[in-house]
Design a protein around this motif. Sequence first.
Motif, mmCIF file in Angstrom:
data_model
loop_
_atom_site.group_PDB
_atom_site.id
_atom_site.type_symbol
_atom_site.label_atom_id
_atom_site.label_comp_id
_atom_site.label_asym_id
_atom_site.label_seq_id
_atom_site.Cartn_x
_atom_site.Cartn_y
_atom_site.Cartn_z
ATOM 1 N N UNK A 46 39.815 37.054 31.185
ATOM 2 C CA UNK A 46 38.785 36.531 29.755
ATOM 3 C C UNK A 46 38.016 37.830 29.366
ATOM 4 N N UNK A 47 37.230 38.479 30.328
ATOM 5 C CA UNK A 47 36.392 39.291 29.935
ATOM 6 C C UNK A 47 37.081 40.412 29.317
ATOM 7 N N UNK A 48 38.383 40.770 29.733
ATOM 8 C CA UNK A 48 39.046 42.217 29.172
ATOM 9 C C UNK A 48 39.653 41.819 27.878
ATOM 10 N N UNK A 49 39.754 40.605 27.759
ATOM 11 C CA UNK A 49 40.454 40.010 26.331
ATOM 12 C C UNK A 49 39.416 39.995 25.228
ATOM 13 N N UNK A 64 32.948 46.744 29.577
ATOM 14 C CA UNK A 64 33.633 45.607 30.541
ATOM 15 C C UNK A 64 35.103 46.252 31.006
ATOM 16 N N UNK A 65 35.649 47.099 30.030
ATOM 17 C CA UNK A 65 36.708 47.383 30.427
ATOM 18 C C UNK A 65 36.807 48.625 31.628
ATOM 19 N N UNK A 66 35.567 49.519 31.629
ATOM 20 C CA UNK A 66 35.586 50.470 32.805
ATOM 21 C C UNK A 66 35.097 49.538 33.909
ATOM 22 N N UNK A 67 34.250 48.675 34.018
ATOM 23 C CA UNK A 67 34.204 47.661 35.021
ATOM 24 C C UNK A 67 35.570 47.095 35.606
ATOM 25 N N UNK A 115 45.229 46.486 31.902
ATOM 26 C CA UNK A 115 44.273 46.532 33.051
ATOM 27 C C UNK A 115 44.247 45.122 33.449
ATOM 28 N N UNK A 116 43.923 44.169 32.621
ATOM 29 C CA UNK A 116 43.867 42.523 32.932
ATOM 30 C C UNK A 116 45.046 42.209 33.801
#
Length: 174
Positions: A46-49, A64-67, A115-116
Amino acid sequence: MSITPDTKDWTWVLERPCPECGFEAAAHDVSDLPDLLAVTASSWSQVLGRGDATDRPRPEVWSALEYGCHVRDVHVLFAERVRLMLTEDVPTFANWDQDVTAVERAYGSQDPTAVAAELVEAARAVAMLYASVTDATRGRRGLRSNGDEFTVETLGRYHLHDVVHHLHDVAAPA
């Protein structure tokens, strides 16, 4: 501005709650890990979306992508370490510099959707390893390159804290 490398020793989270994210390692058994890793992987998807997943909140703070890239790689790394602990007597883990990995793999330029998917798959794979842990194997030991000793169970708790803590970093529920 570049990211300041994290040089803190986070092993203290095994002894007391994390004041930043509220994670309490002692509250989790190794048998809890498969389900908890599935839940957190869903949260990461969800975060990566989110539309802002590639945006850094401040220049010196990961997006958020890097995390998410980091958490994906943490799952892969911990799967390798758990596998070693289950098959070898007291293995020593190679050092891993997460900051060098972030630069070498260009975390900020990866595709959030890919990544997700990779994070969910990596979480599934390591969750299967934790699901295979028995009473006889939960206490198997391994050493970090600096000499810190873990059991399969404490490594799992430490692993879960990393995942939950970074969800906190990106303001997502665990």
